[in-house]
Design a protein around this motif. Structure first.
Motif, PDB file in Angstrom:
ATOM      1  N   VAL A 147       0.828  -1.209   0.000  1.00  0.00           N
ATOM      2  CA  VAL A 147       0.000   0.000   0.000  1.00  0.00           C
ATOM      3  C   VAL A 147       0.860   1.255   0.000  1.00  0.00           C
ATOM      4  CG1 VAL A 147      -1.648   1.337   1.373  1.00  0.00           C
ATOM      5  CG2 VAL A 147      -2.013  -1.110   1.038  1.00  0.00           C
ATOM      6  N   ARG A 148       1.968   1.246   0.758  1.00  0.00           N
ATOM      7  CA  ARG A 148       2.876   2.401   0.797  1.00  0.00           C
ATOM      8  C   ARG A 148       3.615   2.603  -0.505  1.00  0.00           C
ATOM      9  NH1 ARG A 148       4.578   0.436   5.851  1.00  0.00           N
ATOM     10  NH2 ARG A 148       6.401  -0.447   4.800  1.00  0.00           N
ATOM     11  N   GLY A 149       3.715   1.558  -1.327  1.00  0.00           N
ATOM     12  CA  GLY A 149       4.463   1.665  -2.577  1.00  0.00           C
ATOM     13  C   GLY A 149       5.899   1.200  -2.457  1.00  0.00           C
ATOM     14  N   ASP A 150       6.245   0.566  -1.315  1.00  0.00           N
ATOM     15  CA  ASP A 150       7.585  -0.009  -1.198  1.00  0.00           C
ATOM     16  C   ASP A 150       7.752  -1.146  -2.200  1.00  0.00           C
ATOM     17  OD1 ASP A 150       7.801   1.729   0.911  1.00  0.00           O
ATOM     18  OD2 ASP A 150       7.614   0.193   2.471  1.00  0.00           O
ATOM     19  N   LEU A 151       6.657  -1.837  -2.466  1.00  0.00           N
ATOM     20  CA  LEU A 151       6.622  -2.886  -3.484  1.00  0.00           C
ATOM     21  C   LEU A 151       5.633  -2.426  -4.549  1.00  0.00           C
ATOM     22  CD1 LEU A 151       6.439  -5.925  -1.043  1.00  0.00           C
ATOM     23  CD2 LEU A 151       8.406  -5.269  -2.428  1.00  0.00           C
ATOM     24  N   LEU A 152       6.132  -2.054  -5.708  1.00  0.00           N
ATOM     25  CA  LEU A 152       5.304  -1.433  -6.740  1.00  0.00           C
ATOM     26  C   LEU A 152       4.562  -2.474  -7.579  1.00  0.00           C
ATOM     27  CD1 LEU A 152       7.822   1.298  -7.943  1.00  0.00           C
ATOM     28  CD2 LEU A 152       5.809   1.614  -6.486  1.00  0.00           C
ATOM     29  N   PRO A 153       3.411  -2.082  -8.162  1.00  0.00           N
ATOM     30  CA  PRO A 153       2.698  -2.994  -9.066  1.00  0.00           C
ATOM     31  C   PRO A 153       3.621  -3.470 -10.184  1.00  0.00           C
ATOM     32  CG  PRO A 153       1.327  -1.113  -8.532  1.00  0.00           C
ATOM     33  CD  PRO A 153       2.679  -0.814  -7.962  1.00  0.00           C
ATOM     34  N   GLY A 154       3.564  -4.765 -10.462  1.00  0.00           N
ATOM     35  CA  GLY A 154       4.410  -5.334 -11.493  1.00  0.00           C
ATOM     36  C   GLY A 154       5.712  -5.887 -10.963  1.00  0.00           C
ATOM     37  N   SER A 155       6.100  -5.460  -9.759  1.00  0.00           N
ATOM     38  CA  SER A 155       7.327  -5.982  -9.159  1.00  0.00           C
ATOM     39  C   SER A 155       7.028  -7.318  -8.487  1.00  0.00           C
ATOM     40  CB  SER A 155       7.905  -4.988  -8.151  1.00  0.00           C
ATOM     41  OG  SER A 155       7.033  -4.864  -7.022  1.00  0.00           O
ATOM     42  N   SER A 156       8.078  -8.019  -8.123  1.00  0.00           N
ATOM     43  CA  SER A 156       7.917  -9.318  -7.471  1.00  0.00           C
ATOM     44  C   SER A 156       8.238  -9.219  -5.996  1.00  0.00           C
ATOM     45  CB  SER A 156       8.850 -10.349  -8.116  1.00  0.00           C
ATOM     46  OG  SER A 156       8.519 -10.555  -9.476  1.00  0.00           O
TER      47      SER A 156
ATOM     48  N   THR B 187      -0.376 -11.852  -7.306  1.00  0.00           N
ATOM     49  CA  THR B 187      -0.739 -13.037  -8.066  1.00  0.00           C
ATOM     50  C   THR B 187       0.491 -13.917  -8.166  1.00  0.00           C
ATOM     51  OG1 THR B 187      -1.662 -13.895 -10.149  1.00  0.00           O
ATOM     52  CG2 THR B 187      -0.187 -12.000 -10.318  1.00  0.00           C
ATOM     53  N   VAL B 188       0.300 -15.220  -8.036  1.00  0.00           N
ATOM     54  CA  VAL B 188       1.410 -16.168  -8.112  1.00  0.00           C
ATOM     55  C   VAL B 188       1.422 -16.758  -9.518  1.00  0.00           C
ATOM     56  CG1 VAL B 188       2.435 -18.255  -7.158  1.00  0.00           C
ATOM     57  CG2 VAL B 188       1.188 -16.672  -5.663  1.00  0.00           C
ATOM     58  N   ALA B 189       2.467 -16.459 -10.271  1.00  0.00           N
ATOM     59  CA  ALA B 189       2.586 -16.919 -11.657  1.00  0.00           C
ATOM     60  C   ALA B 189       3.728 -17.913 -11.767  1.00  0.00           C
ATOM     61  CB  ALA B 189       2.830 -15.735 -12.587  1.00  0.00           C
ATOM     62  N   GLN B 190       3.435 -19.051 -12.396  1.00  0.00           N
ATOM     63  CA  GLN B 190       4.442 -20.089 -12.568  1.00  0.00           C
ATOM     64  C   GLN B 190       5.636 -19.538 -13.338  1.00  0.00           C
ATOM     65  OE1 GLN B 190       4.060 -23.100 -11.185  1.00  0.00           O
ATOM     66  NE2 GLN B 190       6.106 -23.750 -11.823  1.00  0.00           N
ATOM     67  N   GLY B 191       6.810 -19.661 -12.758  1.00  0.00           N
ATOM     68  CA  GLY B 191       8.027 -19.226 -13.430  1.00  0.00           C
ATOM     69  C   GLY B 191       8.343 -17.748 -13.278  1.00  0.00           C
TER      70      GLY B 191
ATOM     71  N   GLY C 131       7.299 -16.005 -10.241  1.00  0.00           N
ATOM     72  CA  GLY C 131       7.253 -15.654  -8.833  1.00  0.00           C
ATOM     73  C   GLY C 131       5.930 -15.010  -8.447  1.00  0.00           C
ATOM     74  N   THR C 132       5.946 -14.284  -7.353  1.00  0.00           N
ATOM     75  CA  THR C 132       4.745 -13.625  -6.839  1.00  0.00           C
ATOM     76  C   THR C 132       4.805 -12.150  -7.187  1.00  0.00           C
ATOM     77  OG1 THR C 132       4.644 -15.196  -5.005  1.00  0.00           O
ATOM     78  CG2 THR C 132       3.376 -13.152  -4.776  1.00  0.00           C
ATOM     79  N   GLN C 133       3.894 -11.703  -8.054  1.00  0.00           N
ATOM     80  CA  GLN C 133       3.915 -10.333  -8.547  1.00  0.00           C
ATOM     81  C   GLN C 133       2.854  -9.479  -7.858  1.00  0.00           C
ATOM     82  OE1 GLN C 133       3.639 -11.006 -12.898  1.00  0.00           O
ATOM     83  NE2 GLN C 133       5.753 -10.273 -12.983  1.00  0.00           N
ATOM     84  N   VAL C 134       3.218  -8.225  -7.603  1.00  0.00           N
ATOM     85  CA  VAL C 134       2.314  -7.274  -6.969  1.00  0.00           C
ATOM     86  C   VAL C 134       1.325  -6.743  -8.001  1.00  0.00           C
ATOM     87  CG1 VAL C 134       2.164  -5.066  -5.734  1.00  0.00           C
ATOM     88  CG2 VAL C 134       4.091  -6.619  -5.313  1.00  0.00           C
ATOM     89  N   LEU C 135       0.044  -6.704  -7.633  1.00  0.00           N
ATOM     90  CA  LEU C 135      -1.000  -6.232  -8.529  1.00  0.00           C
ATOM     91  C   LEU C 135      -1.309  -4.752  -8.281  1.00  0.00           C
ATOM     92  CD1 LEU C 135      -3.431  -9.283  -8.325  1.00  0.00           C
ATOM     93  CD2 LEU C 135      -1.923  -8.671 -10.222  1.00  0.00           C
ATOM     94  N   PRO C 136      -1.894  -4.067  -9.258  1.00  0.00           N
ATOM     95  CA  PRO C 136      -2.239  -2.644  -9.093  1.00  0.00           C
ATOM     96  C   PRO C 136      -3.433  -2.471  -8.155  1.00  0.00           C
ATOM     97  CG  PRO C 136      -3.052  -3.455 -11.190  1.00  0.00           C
ATOM     98  CD  PRO C 136      -2.193  -4.552 -10.622  1.00  0.00           C
TER      99      PRO C 136
END
Length: 249
Positions: A38-47, A79-83, A85-90
């Motif tokens: 929520v703070r943006g330390d982990l941005l959308p699209g990042s893992s 979201t957890v995507a095969q290959g 990792g776990t990606q941050v959603l918007p």
């Protein structure tokens, strides 16, 4: 099995600030990760950092990390995507009425925009509830509302006790309605608003009391339009009185 973590590998990922240790470790991990997203330390699209990194940062097992990631996925944050990792959603994917997500949004919103939106949504829902209450109320329910209103009058010089009576009044109105979904949403929104320190600035209790009296009078008279209007005005006006100034408003 993931590669072992080294000091150089760990520095490649942002450090997630852990909250004070909770009785359930997963609660601590989920809360910290939600805050970071929520703070943006982990941005959308990042893992998210790998499991081994998170285990090291939080001092917990892989099982706790995996369960925590599942909770984040359920809240729409990752979201957890095969290959991949776990990606941050918007934010458009987040469950905004989830208690943990909403709490983080309120806590990390310097402009108070989330509390503004919360008040608008709450006003719309409580107006519908009050309208329904005016059509459905029984004499016993009216008596309970009357008692809550009387307690507000008696405690007007004691703001904490006045606020407790205020909560009871709204709870009774919510119990009268047949719209269980609206009542459940309102209770979630109201709880989050009350947890914010910025919601608890001194309010003009005499005006708050007058607004509740108007809501009660409309419900007692069986006037749905008046009840709806009075409740909507009360929620919006009460927040405007409480709202601290914002430089970006």
């Amino acid at each position: 099995m993931s590669d072992p973590i080294t000091a150089s590998t760990a520095t490649e990922y942002p450090t997630i600030a852990a909250r004070a240790r909770a009785p359930r470790l997963g609660v601590t991990v989920v809360g910290a990760l939600v805050d970071a997203i929520v703070r943006g330390d982990l941005l959308p699209g990042s893992s998210l950092p790998p499991e081994a990194v998170l285990c090291e940062q939080f001092g917990v097992s892989r099982t706790v990390i995996r369960e925590s990631v599942k909770r984040l996925e359920e809240k729409g944050l990752v979201t957890v995507a095969q290959g991949r990792g776990t990606q941050v959603l918007p934010p458009t994917s987040w469950s905004m009425i989830d208690a943990t997500v909403l709490s983080a949004l309120v806590a990390n919103d310097a402009t108070l925009g989330i509390l503004d939106e919360l008040s608008v949504v709450r006003a719309a829902l409580e107006a519908v509830i009050a309208r329904d209450a005016a059509l459905r109320r029984t004499e016993d329910q009216l008596e309970r509302l009357r008692e809550a209103l009387m307690l507000m009058r008696e405690t007007i010089a004691d703001e904490p006790r006045f606020n407790e009576a205020d909560v009871v009044f709204h709870a009774v109105v919510g119990e009268i309605t047949s719209n269980r979904l609206a009542d459940s949403l309102v209770r979630t929104l109201f709880a989050q608003a009350r947890e914010s320190a910025r919601f608890h600035l001194h309010s003009q209790l005499d005006l708050t009391l007058q607004e509740h009296e108007a809501v009660f009078a409309a419900i007692e008279a069986g006037d749905p339009e008046a009840a709806e209007s009075a409740m909507r005005a009360h929620i919006i006006d009460a927040w405007e009185r409480r709202r601290p100034p914002s430089p970006k408003r």
